[in-house]
Design a protein around this motif. Structure first.
Motif, PDB file in Angstrom:
ATOM      1  N   GLN A 190      22.868 -35.698   0.145  1.00 46.86           N
ATOM      2  CA  GLN A 190      23.380 -35.451  -1.295  1.00 46.86           C
ATOM      3  C   GLN A 190      23.898 -34.059  -2.033  1.00 46.86           C
ATOM      4  OE1 GLN A 190      20.488 -36.200   0.335  1.00 46.86           O
ATOM      5  NE2 GLN A 190      19.380 -37.849  -0.569  1.00 46.86           N
ATOM      6  N   PRO A 191      24.764 -34.400  -2.905  1.00 43.93           N
ATOM      7  CA  PRO A 191      25.334 -33.116  -3.263  1.00 43.93           C
ATOM      8  C   PRO A 191      24.611 -31.841  -3.673  1.00 43.93           C
ATOM      9  CG  PRO A 191      25.970 -35.140  -4.466  1.00 43.93           C
ATOM     10  CD  PRO A 191      24.876 -35.484  -3.893  1.00 43.93           C
ATOM     11  N   SER A 192      23.477 -32.134  -4.048  1.00 45.72           N
ATOM     12  CA  SER A 192      22.586 -30.849  -4.254  1.00 45.72           C
ATOM     13  C   SER A 192      22.221 -30.081  -2.839  1.00 45.72           C
ATOM     14  CB  SER A 192      21.227 -31.252  -4.823  1.00 45.72           C
ATOM     15  OG  SER A 192      20.455 -32.090  -4.146  1.00 45.72           O
ATOM     16  N   GLY A 198      25.916 -24.484   0.848  1.00 42.29           N
ATOM     17  CA  GLY A 198      26.987 -23.567   0.610  1.00 42.29           C
ATOM     18  C   GLY A 198      26.655 -22.252   0.147  1.00 42.29           C
ATOM     19  N   ALA A 199      25.858 -22.311  -0.946  1.00 37.26           N
ATOM     20  CA  ALA A 199      25.277 -21.293  -1.523  1.00 37.26           C
ATOM     21  C   ALA A 199      24.688 -20.060  -0.538  1.00 37.26           C
ATOM     22  CB  ALA A 199      24.456 -21.265  -2.513  1.00 37.26           C
ATOM     23  N   ILE A 200      23.913 -20.839   0.461  1.00 41.76           N
ATOM     24  CA  ILE A 200      23.207 -19.937   1.451  1.00 41.76           C
ATOM     25  C   ILE A 200      24.255 -19.412   2.411  1.00 41.76           C
ATOM     26  CG2 ILE A 200      21.650 -20.203   3.497  1.00 41.76           C
ATOM     27  CD1 ILE A 200      20.107 -22.369   1.843  1.00 41.76           C
ATOM     28  N   LEU A 201      25.104 -20.226   2.940  1.00 43.37           N
ATOM     29  CA  LEU A 201      26.160 -19.744   3.920  1.00 43.37           C
ATOM     30  C   LEU A 201      27.046 -18.735   3.201  1.00 43.37           C
ATOM     31  CD1 LEU A 201      27.239 -23.150   5.578  1.00 43.37           C
ATOM     32  CD2 LEU A 201      25.759 -21.445   6.298  1.00 43.37           C
ATOM     33  N   GLU A 202      27.365 -19.024   2.031  1.00 49.22           N
ATOM     34  CA  GLU A 202      28.148 -17.712   1.253  1.00 49.22           C
ATOM     35  C   GLU A 202      27.396 -16.429   1.075  1.00 49.22           C
ATOM     36  OE1 GLU A 202      30.234 -17.471  -2.876  1.00 49.22           O
ATOM     37  OE2 GLU A 202      30.999 -19.007  -1.491  1.00 49.22           O
ATOM     38  N   LEU A 211      34.879 -26.604   2.959  1.00 46.61           N
ATOM     39  CA  LEU A 211      34.553 -28.034   3.312  1.00 46.61           C
ATOM     40  C   LEU A 211      33.533 -28.509   2.634  1.00 46.61           C
ATOM     41  CD1 LEU A 211      35.286 -29.966   5.680  1.00 46.61           C
ATOM     42  CD2 LEU A 211      33.277 -29.458   6.811  1.00 46.61           C
ATOM     43  N   LEU A 212      32.517 -27.627   2.234  1.00 53.29           N
ATOM     44  CA  LEU A 212      31.445 -28.036   1.446  1.00 53.29           C
ATOM     45  C   LEU A 212      31.951 -28.069  -0.144  1.00 53.29           C
ATOM     46  CD1 LEU A 212      28.215 -26.138   3.107  1.00 53.29           C
ATOM     47  CD2 LEU A 212      28.845 -28.640   3.056  1.00 53.29           C
ATOM     48  N   LYS A 213      32.390 -27.116  -0.685  1.00 51.37           N
ATOM     49  CA  LYS A 213      32.875 -26.866  -1.774  1.00 51.37           C
ATOM     50  C   LYS A 213      33.656 -27.791  -2.354  1.00 51.37           C
ATOM     51  CE  LYS A 213      32.825 -24.054  -5.550  1.00 51.37           C
ATOM     52  NZ  LYS A 213      31.595 -23.756  -6.249  1.00 51.37           N
ATOM     53  N   ASN A 214      34.663 -28.330  -1.647  1.00 51.69           N
ATOM     54  CA  ASN A 214      35.576 -29.355  -2.004  1.00 51.69           C
ATOM     55  C   ASN A 214      35.021 -30.725  -1.966  1.00 51.69           C
ATOM     56  OD1 ASN A 214      37.577 -27.481  -2.037  1.00 51.69           O
ATOM     57  ND2 ASN A 214      38.321 -27.992  -0.031  1.00 51.69           N
ATOM     58  N   SER A 215      33.617 -30.900  -1.374  1.00 47.35           N
ATOM     59  CA  SER A 215      33.142 -32.301  -1.213  1.00 47.35           C
ATOM     60  C   SER A 215      32.220 -32.237  -2.866  1.00 47.35           C
ATOM     61  CB  SER A 215      32.378 -32.297  -0.151  1.00 47.35           C
ATOM     62  OG  SER A 215      31.194 -31.479  -0.322  1.00 47.35           O
ATOM     63  N   LEU A 216      32.131 -31.398  -3.581  1.00 49.18           N
ATOM     64  CA  LEU A 216      31.246 -31.326  -4.904  1.00 49.18           C
ATOM     65  C   LEU A 216      32.133 -31.682  -6.046  1.00 49.18           C
ATOM     66  CD1 LEU A 216      29.166 -28.449  -3.932  1.00 49.18           C
ATOM     67  CD2 LEU A 216      28.516 -30.771  -3.812  1.00 49.18           C
ATOM     68  N   ASN A 217      31.485 -32.336  -7.095  1.00 53.23           N
ATOM     69  CA  ASN A 217      32.097 -32.305  -8.545  1.00 53.23           C
ATOM     70  C   ASN A 217      31.922 -31.101  -9.235  1.00 53.23           C
ATOM     71  OD1 ASN A 217      32.330 -32.884 -11.200  1.00 53.23           O
ATOM     72  ND2 ASN A 217      31.818 -35.079 -10.897  1.00 53.23           N
ATOM     73  N   PRO A 218      33.036 -30.602  -9.389  1.00 56.32           N
ATOM     74  CA  PRO A 218      32.900 -28.844 -10.113  1.00 56.32           C
ATOM     75  C   PRO A 218      32.194 -28.840 -11.434  1.00 56.32           C
ATOM     76  CG  PRO A 218      35.144 -30.055 -10.359  1.00 56.32           C
ATOM     77  CD  PRO A 218      34.341 -30.910  -9.528  1.00 56.32           C
ATOM     78  N   ILE A 219      31.832 -30.102 -11.963  1.00 55.05           N
ATOM     79  CA  ILE A 219      31.035 -29.846 -13.305  1.00 55.05           C
ATOM     80  C   ILE A 219      29.714 -30.450 -13.079  1.00 55.05           C
ATOM     81  CG2 ILE A 219      33.217 -30.400 -14.542  1.00 55.05           C
ATOM     82  CD1 ILE A 219      32.255 -32.901 -15.036  1.00 55.05           C
ATOM     83  N   THR A 220      29.043 -30.937 -12.041  1.00 52.54           N
ATOM     84  CA  THR A 220      27.781 -31.193 -11.592  1.00 52.54           C
ATOM     85  C   THR A 220      27.026 -30.106 -11.488  1.00 52.54           C
ATOM     86  OG1 THR A 220      28.657 -33.328 -10.695  1.00 52.54           O
ATOM     87  CG2 THR A 220      26.206 -32.457 -10.389  1.00 52.54           C
ATOM     88  N   LYS A 221      25.761 -30.045 -12.331  1.00 50.58           N
ATOM     89  CA  LYS A 221      24.753 -28.959 -12.192  1.00 50.58           C
ATOM     90  C   LYS A 221      23.634 -29.378 -11.276  1.00 50.58           C
ATOM     91  CE  LYS A 221      27.130 -26.190 -15.236  1.00 50.58           C
ATOM     92  NZ  LYS A 221      27.922 -25.068 -14.607  1.00 50.58           N
ATOM     93  N   SER A 232      22.378 -14.811  -4.758  1.00 49.85           N
ATOM     94  CA  SER A 232      23.232 -14.344  -5.678  1.00 49.85           C
ATOM     95  C   SER A 232      24.480 -15.326  -6.121  1.00 49.85           C
ATOM     96  CB  SER A 232      23.693 -12.936  -5.234  1.00 49.85           C
ATOM     97  OG  SER A 232      24.325 -12.963  -4.207  1.00 49.85           O
ATOM     98  N   THR A 233      24.608 -16.067  -5.294  1.00 53.25           N
ATOM     99  CA  THR A 233      25.719 -17.138  -5.079  1.00 53.25           C
ATOM    100  C   THR A 233      25.434 -18.500  -5.926  1.00 53.25           C
ATOM    101  OG1 THR A 233      25.046 -17.983  -3.091  1.00 53.25           O
ATOM    102  CG2 THR A 233      26.665 -16.356  -2.915  1.00 53.25           C
ATOM    103  N   THR A 234      24.411 -18.571  -6.502  1.00 50.99           N
ATOM    104  CA  THR A 234      23.840 -19.775  -7.133  1.00 50.99           C
ATOM    105  C   THR A 234      24.881 -20.410  -8.315  1.00 50.99           C
ATOM    106  OG1 THR A 234      22.161 -18.594  -8.518  1.00 50.99           O
ATOM    107  CG2 THR A 234      21.513 -19.862  -6.547  1.00 50.99           C
ATOM    108  N   GLU A 235      25.273 -19.142  -9.122  1.00 49.06           N
ATOM    109  CA  GLU A 235      25.948 -19.689 -10.285  1.00 49.06           C
ATOM    110  C   GLU A 235      27.361 -20.391  -9.688  1.00 49.06           C
ATOM    111  OE1 GLU A 235      28.311 -17.629 -14.136  1.00 49.06           O
ATOM    112  OE2 GLU A 235      26.708 -16.316 -12.869  1.00 49.06           O
ATOM    113  N   LYS A 236      28.040 -19.739  -8.642  1.00 54.44           N
ATOM    114  CA  LYS A 236      29.409 -20.212  -8.236  1.00 54.44           C
ATOM    115  C   LYS A 236      29.050 -21.631  -7.753  1.00 54.44           C
ATOM    116  CE  LYS A 236      32.941 -19.328  -4.809  1.00 54.44           C
ATOM    117  NZ  LYS A 236      33.462 -18.605  -3.713  1.00 54.44           N
ATOM    118  N   TRP A 237      27.967 -21.920  -7.216  1.00 49.40           N
ATOM    119  CA  TRP A 237      27.786 -23.321  -6.625  1.00 49.40           C
ATOM    120  C   TRP A 237      26.955 -24.301  -7.739  1.00 49.40           C
ATOM    121  CZ3 TRP A 237      29.452 -25.241  -1.863  1.00 49.40           C
ATOM    122  CH2 TRP A 237      30.380 -24.121  -1.168  1.00 49.40           C
TER     123      TRP A 237
END
Length: 240
Positions: A190-192, A198-202, A211-221, A232-237
């Motif tokens: 799932q996208p979540s 992605g947030a953890i790895l970053e 690879l993970l970032k490009n698989s996600l819809n940029p407007i989905t929360k 500290s990376t949650t906002e970016k993801w």
């Protein structure tokens, strides 16, 4: 050797906690009825125990009573088919084994490509979760880890913050090729899950995450309350 002697001899050689069925003796004993009678007599005498219909095990005896087989033994027919791995243990027993919760349960959850309805075997409730990735020996551990992210809100007796701390602790011990593999497998989750991984790895600065970032819809929360206390990376993801 008489059929009853052969059955007793074979069972004596089995390791304690081993689950077996009538089929384990059919190559030497032609009569299924004879096998059933012999096994039922041994179960009545306490030499073996009945797990469920047609399934028995050789108990390990302790001062506290007989130990049950491992969960893997109990469902081994659902994990392999003619030597090929077709399923893997997941759920609460694995969360406990990997140090994510202290909770134990009489339910067993199995990840499979093709699922079936929940059923009961002995005192255990057996349920299934759909796994879209190929299931093989190398993939089982990373799939178990990804299942933790998939069901992070459902792990009992633990907060998201503590789950993430433990997850990060595990990832820091993995090699780069293992990290690459878990990213690849996450693409069918799932996208979540992809966003959280992605947030953890970053956060850990573990290489490329496009690879993970490009698989996600940029407007989905993604609503994962408490994740921002660890990452500290949650906002970016888009995790809130």
């Amino acid at each position: 050797m008489k059929s009853t002697d052969y059955i007793a001899y074979t069972i004596n050689r089995l390791p304690k906690g081993y689950v077996f069925t009538y089929d384990d003796f059919s190559n030497k004993v032609n009569s299924k009825e004879s096998i059933i009678k012999a096994l039922n007599r041994m179960a009545a005498s306490g030499k073996i125990e009945k797990l469920s219909k047609g399934k028995y095990f050789k108990p390990e005896k302790t001062v506290f009573g007989n130990l049950e087989p491992s969960q893997k033994q109990i469902v081994k027919d659902l994990l392999e088919d003619n030597g090929k791995i077709v399923g893997y243990l997941t759920g609460l027993s694995i969360y406990n084994q990997l140090g994510f919760t202290t909770q134990v349960s009489n339910s067993i959850q199995i990840g499979k490509n093709e699922v079936r309805p929940q059923f009961v075997r002995g005192r255990y409730s057996i349920s299934f979760v759909k796994q879209k990735n190929t299931i093989n020996k190398e993939n089982i551990y990373p799939l178990q880890l990804l299942d933790i992210l998939r069901f992070i809100n459902k792990i009992p007796d633990v907060t998201i913050e503590n789950t993430l701390k433990r997850f990060i602790e595990i990832l820091t011990k993995m090699e780069s090729k293992e990290i690459s593999n878990i990213q690849r497998l996450a693409l069918k989750y799932q996208p979540s899950v992809r966003a959280l991984l992605g947030a953890i790895l970053e956060q850990l600065n573990f290489g490329e995450t496009n690879l993970l970032k490009n698989s996600l819809n940029p407007i989905t929360k993604y609503n994962l309350k408490g994740a921002d206390k660890i990452l500290s990376t949650t906002e970016k993801w888009n995790i809130k």
